[in-house]
Design a protein around this motif. Structure first.
Motif, PDB file in Angstrom:
ATOM      1  N   TYR A 245       0.828  -1.204   0.000  1.00 55.18           N
ATOM      2  CA  TYR A 245       0.000   0.000   0.000  1.00 55.18           C
ATOM      3  C   TYR A 245       0.866   1.260   0.000  1.00 55.18           C
ATOM      4  O   TYR A 245       1.978   1.265   0.532  1.00 55.18           O
ATOM      5  N   ALA A 246       0.312   2.316  -0.585  1.00 55.21           N
ATOM      6  CA  ALA A 246       0.879   3.653  -0.482  1.00 55.21           C
ATOM      7  C   ALA A 246      -0.194   4.577   0.060  1.00 55.21           C
ATOM      8  O   ALA A 246      -1.360   4.476  -0.338  1.00 55.21           O
ATOM      9  N   VAL A 247       0.191   5.465   0.981  1.00 56.64           N
ATOM     10  CA  VAL A 247      -0.765   6.440   1.518  1.00 56.64           C
ATOM     11  C   VAL A 247      -0.257   7.846   1.225  1.00 56.64           C
ATOM     12  O   VAL A 247       0.931   8.127   1.340  1.00 56.64           O
ATOM     13  N   ILE A 248      -1.198   8.730   0.835  1.00 56.87           N
ATOM     14  CA  ILE A 248      -0.837  10.098   0.471  1.00 56.87           C
ATOM     15  C   ILE A 248      -1.833  11.070   1.099  1.00 56.87           C
ATOM     16  O   ILE A 248      -2.974  11.186   0.642  1.00 56.87           O
ATOM     17  N   PRO A 249      -1.435  11.795   2.163  1.00 61.81           N
ATOM     18  CA  PRO A 249      -2.290  12.863   2.690  1.00 61.81           C
ATOM     19  C   PRO A 249      -2.172  14.105   1.808  1.00 61.81           C
ATOM     20  O   PRO A 249      -1.066  14.468   1.371  1.00 61.81           O
ATOM     21  N   ASP A 250      -3.295  14.730   1.532  1.00 60.39           N
ATOM     22  CA  ASP A 250      -3.321  15.967   0.745  1.00 60.39           C
ATOM     23  C   ASP A 250      -3.798  17.082   1.667  1.00 60.39           C
ATOM     24  O   ASP A 250      -4.974  17.143   2.038  1.00 60.39           O
ATOM     25  N   TYR A 251      -2.887  17.987   2.012  1.00 57.74           N
ATOM     26  CA  TYR A 251      -3.167  19.012   3.014  1.00 57.74           C
ATOM     27  C   TYR A 251      -4.286  19.967   2.591  1.00 57.74           C
ATOM     28  O   TYR A 251      -5.138  20.334   3.402  1.00 57.74           O
ATOM     29  N   LYS A 252      -4.314  20.355   1.327  1.00 58.73           N
ATOM     30  CA  LYS A 252      -5.314  21.326   0.867  1.00 58.73           C
ATOM     31  C   LYS A 252      -6.603  20.665   0.392  1.00 58.73           C
ATOM     32  O   LYS A 252      -7.671  21.284   0.448  1.00 58.73           O
ATOM     33  N   ASN A 253      -6.532  19.437  -0.062  1.00 58.38           N
ATOM     34  CA  ASN A 253      -7.741  18.714  -0.453  1.00 58.38           C
ATOM     35  C   ASN A 253      -8.462  18.109   0.739  1.00 58.38           C
ATOM     36  O   ASN A 253      -9.595  17.653   0.619  1.00 58.38           O
ATOM     37  N   ASN A 254      -7.771  18.052   1.894  1.00 54.70           N
ATOM     38  CA  ASN A 254      -8.307  17.402   3.088  1.00 54.70           C
ATOM     39  C   ASN A 254      -8.694  15.952   2.815  1.00 54.70           C
ATOM     40  O   ASN A 254      -9.796  15.497   3.151  1.00 54.70           O
ATOM     41  N   THR A 255      -7.767  15.230   2.201  1.00 49.58           N
ATOM     42  CA  THR A 255      -8.002  13.831   1.867  1.00 49.58           C
ATOM     43  C   THR A 255      -6.804  12.971   2.279  1.00 49.58           C
ATOM     44  O   THR A 255      -5.686  13.463   2.440  1.00 49.58           O
ATOM     45  N   LEU A 256      -7.076  11.697   2.436  1.00 50.09           N
ATOM     46  CA  LEU A 256      -6.036  10.675   2.505  1.00 50.09           C
ATOM     47  C   LEU A 256      -6.355   9.665   1.424  1.00 50.09           C
ATOM     48  O   LEU A 256      -7.433   9.051   1.438  1.00 50.09           O
ATOM     49  N   THR A 257      -5.447   9.510   0.464  1.00 49.21           N
ATOM     50  CA  THR A 257      -5.656   8.567  -0.625  1.00 49.21           C
ATOM     51  C   THR A 257      -4.808   7.329  -0.376  1.00 49.21           C
ATOM     52  O   THR A 257      -3.623   7.434  -0.064  1.00 49.21           O
ATOM     53  N   ILE A 258      -5.431   6.162  -0.505  1.00 47.02           N
ATOM     54  CA  ILE A 258      -4.755   4.881  -0.296  1.00 47.02           C
ATOM     55  C   ILE A 258      -4.708   4.147  -1.632  1.00 47.02           C
ATOM     56  O   ILE A 258      -5.730   3.948  -2.291  1.00 47.02           O
ATOM     57  N   PHE A 259      -3.485   3.769  -2.037  1.00 45.97           N
ATOM     58  CA  PHE A 259      -3.277   3.088  -3.308  1.00 45.97           C
ATOM     59  C   PHE A 259      -2.817   1.654  -3.100  1.00 45.97           C
ATOM     60  O   PHE A 259      -2.129   1.340  -2.128  1.00 45.97           O
ATOM     61  N   ASP A 260      -3.205   0.795  -4.042  1.00 44.77           N
ATOM     62  CA  ASP A 260      -2.551  -0.488  -4.210  1.00 44.77           C
ATOM     63  C   ASP A 260      -1.223  -0.181  -4.897  1.00 44.77           C
ATOM     64  O   ASP A 260      -1.190   0.164  -6.079  1.00 44.77           O
ATOM     65  N   ALA A 261      -0.114  -0.281  -4.145  1.00 44.43           N
ATOM     66  CA  ALA A 261       1.176   0.155  -4.668  1.00 44.43           C
ATOM     67  C   ALA A 261       1.741  -0.804  -5.701  1.00 44.43           C
ATOM     68  O   ALA A 261       2.593  -0.417  -6.509  1.00 44.43           O
ATOM     69  N   VAL A 262       1.273  -2.041  -5.694  1.00 47.76           N
ATOM     70  CA  VAL A 262       1.754  -3.027  -6.661  1.00 47.76           C
ATOM     71  C   VAL A 262       1.104  -2.799  -8.025  1.00 47.76           C
ATOM     72  O   VAL A 262       1.786  -2.695  -9.054  1.00 47.76           O
ATOM     73  N   ASN A 263      -0.221  -2.698  -8.024  1.00 51.52           N
ATOM     74  CA  ASN A 263      -0.961  -2.539  -9.283  1.00 51.52           C
ATOM     75  C   ASN A 263      -1.171  -1.090  -9.691  1.00 51.52           C
ATOM     76  O   ASN A 263      -1.710  -0.814 -10.764  1.00 51.52           O
ATOM     77  N   LYS A 264      -0.770  -0.160  -8.795  1.00 54.60           N
ATOM     78  CA  LYS A 264      -0.877   1.281  -9.066  1.00 54.60           C
ATOM     79  C   LYS A 264      -2.332   1.691  -9.327  1.00 54.60           C
ATOM     80  O   LYS A 264      -2.651   2.393 -10.282  1.00 54.60           O
ATOM     81  N   THR A 265      -3.211   1.228  -8.427  1.00 60.73           N
ATOM     82  CA  THR A 265      -4.627   1.583  -8.519  1.00 60.73           C
ATOM     83  C   THR A 265      -5.083   2.206  -7.206  1.00 60.73           C
ATOM     84  O   THR A 265      -4.593   1.849  -6.134  1.00 60.73           O
ATOM     85  N   GLN A 266      -6.032   3.136  -7.291  1.00 60.80           N
ATOM     86  CA  GLN A 266      -6.564   3.774  -6.093  1.00 60.80           C
ATOM     87  C   GLN A 266      -7.587   2.861  -5.426  1.00 60.80           C
ATOM     88  O   GLN A 266      -8.503   2.354  -6.081  1.00 60.80           O
ATOM     89  N   LEU A 267      -7.437   2.668  -4.119  1.00 58.54           N
ATOM     90  CA  LEU A 267      -8.362   1.849  -3.342  1.00 58.54           C
ATOM     91  C   LEU A 267      -9.383   2.698  -2.598  1.00 58.54           C
ATOM     92  O   LEU A 267     -10.565   2.385  -2.593  1.00 58.54           O
ATOM     93  N   HIS A 268      -8.911   3.757  -1.927  1.00 59.60           N
ATOM     94  CA  HIS A 268      -9.785   4.630  -1.153  1.00 59.60           C
ATOM     95  C   HIS A 268      -9.299   6.074  -1.275  1.00 59.60           C
ATOM     96  O   HIS A 268      -8.100   6.327  -1.375  1.00 59.60           O
ATOM     97  N   GLN A 269     -10.239   6.987  -1.252  1.00 62.82           N
ATOM     98  CA  GLN A 269      -9.910   8.393  -1.000  1.00 62.82           C
ATOM     99  C   GLN A 269     -10.860   8.875   0.088  1.00 62.82           C
ATOM    100  O   GLN A 269     -12.057   9.024  -0.133  1.00 62.82           O
ATOM    101  N   ILE A 270     -10.280   9.099   1.259  1.00 64.29           N
ATOM    102  CA  ILE A 270     -11.053   9.497   2.426  1.00 64.29           C
ATOM    103  C   ILE A 270     -11.065  11.015   2.497  1.00 64.29           C
ATOM    104  O   ILE A 270      -9.994  11.650   2.507  1.00 64.29           O
ATOM    105  N   THR A 271     -12.239  11.605   2.548  1.00 66.68           N
ATOM    106  CA  THR A 271     -12.369  13.059   2.617  1.00 66.68           C
ATOM    107  C   THR A 271     -12.727  13.463   4.045  1.00 66.68           C
ATOM    108  O   THR A 271     -13.645  12.914   4.653  1.00 66.68           O
ATOM    109  N   PHE A 272     -11.986  14.449   4.569  1.00 67.90           N
ATOM    110  CA  PHE A 272     -12.182  14.919   5.934  1.00 67.90           C
ATOM    111  C   PHE A 272     -12.747  16.338   5.923  1.00 67.90           C
ATOM    112  O   PHE A 272     -12.723  17.027   4.895  1.00 67.90           O
TER     113      PHE A 272
END
Length: 330
Positions: A245-272
Motif C-alpha cells: 500500500y501507499a498512503v498520500i495525505p493531501d493538506y489542501k484537499n483534506n483527503t487521505l488517498t490509499i493506493f494499491d502500490a503493486v498494481n498502481k490503482t486507487q483503493l480509497h480516497q477518504i475526505t475529511f
C-alpha cells in the motif's frame, strides 16, 4: 469495537512489536511521538489509554521526526529558526541532546540509515543532505544537491542512496551516501515536495504541488510508470513495509488517498472536514496508519485495507511528523 485486518505475525514476535492476535482496535499498543509545530514541543501519546503521557520541548520550529531501528531514540528536525536536531530517549520521554546544524540551516526531512545510529537530514538552507551521527552528536558529511529548495529525504537501503526533492528547481537529487557524491538529477513536475522510494531503489514516488500531481518513476529506465492528477498539495507519500500500500495525505484537499502500490490503482480516497492532514506513519502491523490532523490538534488512527477511521488521539498544537515505538511508558 471496530475490526482491523491483521497481518500474519509469528507468535514469538508479538512481545517485541506490541501486537495481539485478536482483531480489536483496542489491541493497538505502544507510544506515538508527535511533533507539535505551533508549540515547539513533542507529545508522547499512549495508544492503549489514548492519552498524552508527556509533553517535552524541542528546538524552535520543529517539523519532522525519525525513530531508530530498535525504537528507543527519536530525533526531531528544528526547521524554522531552530537549525538543530533534538534527540529524545523514548523510554524516559526526555531530551538527551541538541545537535547544532547552524552551518546547514532549515533542516527538514529526516530518516535513520538502516541498522545504524546515523540519520540523513535534508538541509534546505545549504541545499544539501547531511549525515549526522546521533550517538556522537556530530556531522559526518554533507552531500550537496547543487539544486535549490532541498526539502525531504527518501532512502533506498538496497544501494545506500538518498534522494531529496528540490522544490525551486523541479528536480530530485540522487546521491550516494558512501562516496558523498551527487549521482544524477531527475527532472520532475513543478514544485516536488512529497517523496518516497521502494526498498530496491527502483521506484521513486514524487508529489508535485504546482499542478497537483503524483508520479511514480522507474529509476532503471527513467520512464514514468504511473501518474495521478487531481491532488492539490500531496504532503507526504509513504509505502507500507511490505510495499503493498501507499498512503498520500493531501493538506489542501483534506483527503487521505490509499493506493494499491503493486498494481498502481486507487483503493480509497477518504475526505475529511477541514482537518489539514499532514504527517503519516505506520503501526508495525503494516495495516494501520496514523495521520496528523494539523488544524484540529489530533491524530486519526485509520485501518488501511478498509479506509475506516478507528479512533482519534489528542496532540499539542499543530501536529505534523509522527514516530512510533512499541515501548509503553510508565
Amino acid at each position: 469495537m471496530k475490526k482491523i485486518l491483521r497481518a500474519v505475525v509469528m507468535p514469538g514476535l508479538l512481545s517485541l512489536i506490541g501486537l495481539s492476535l485478536s482483531a480489536n482496535d483496542d489491541t493497538l499498543s505502544g507510544t506515538l511521538v508527535v511533533v507539535n509545530k505551533k508549540a515547539d514541543t513533542v507529545s508522547f501519546i499512549d495508544l492503549q489509554s489514548r492519552k498524552i503521557k508527556y509533553t517535552r520541548r524541542t528546538g524552535k520550529g520543529p517539523h519532522e521526526i525519525a525513530v531508530n531501528d530498535n525504537a528507543t531514540t527519536a530525533v526531531v528536525t528544528n526547521y524554522n529558526g531552530g537549525n538543530s536536531l533534538t534527540v529524545f530517549d523514548i523510554k524516559a520521554a526526555k531530551a538527551t541532546n541538541t545537535i547544532s546544524l547552524v552551518k546547514h540551516p532549515y533542516p527538514h526531512g529526516i530518516l535513520y540509515l538502516k541498522g545504524t545510529n546515523k540519520v540523513a537530514v535534508s538541509a534546505e538552507g545549504s541545499n544539501s543532505v547531511v549525515i549526522v551521527d546521533i550517538d556522537l552528536g556530530n556531522i559526518e558529511k554533507a552531500i550537496h544537491t547543487h539544486q535549490k529548495g532541498s526539502h525531504m529525504v527518501a532512502l533506498a537501503h538496497a544501494n545506500n542512496r538518498v534522494y531529496t526533492p528540490n522544490m525551486h528547481d523541479d528536480t530530485v537529487s540522487e546521491m550516494d551516501i558512501n562516496s558523498g557524491k551527487l549521482l544524477r538529477t531527475i527532472a520532475t513536475p513543478e514544485t516536488p515536495k512529497a517523496i518516497t522510494i521502494n526498498k530496491s531503489g527502483t521506484e521513486l514516488w514524487v508529489g508535485s504541488n504546482k499542478n497537483g500531481l503524483v508520479t511514480v518513476f522507474d529509476l532503471t529506465t527513467d520512464n514514468i510508470i504511473k501518474q495521478w492528477r487531481g491532488f492539490k498539495f500531496p504532503y507526504r507519500i509513504l509505502l507500507t513495509k511490505d510495499e503493498k500500500y501507499a498512503v498520500i495525505p493531501d493538506y489542501k484537499n483534506n483527503t487521505l488517498t490509499i493506493f494499491d502500490a503493486v498494481n498502481k490503482t486507487q483503493l480509497h480516497q477518504i475526505t475529511f472536514n477541514n482537518i489539514g492532514p499532514k504527517g503519516v506513519t505506520f503501526h508495525p502491523n503494516d495495516r494501520t496508519v496514523f495521520l496528523s490532523a494539523y488544524s484540529k490538534n489530533k491524530l486519526l488512527v485509520i485501518d488501511i485495507p478498509s479506509g475506516k477511521t478507528l479512533f482519534e488521539l489528542p496532540t499539542g498544537k499543530g501536529p505534523d511528523g509522527i514516530g512510533y515505538s512499541p515501548i509503553e511508558l510508565e
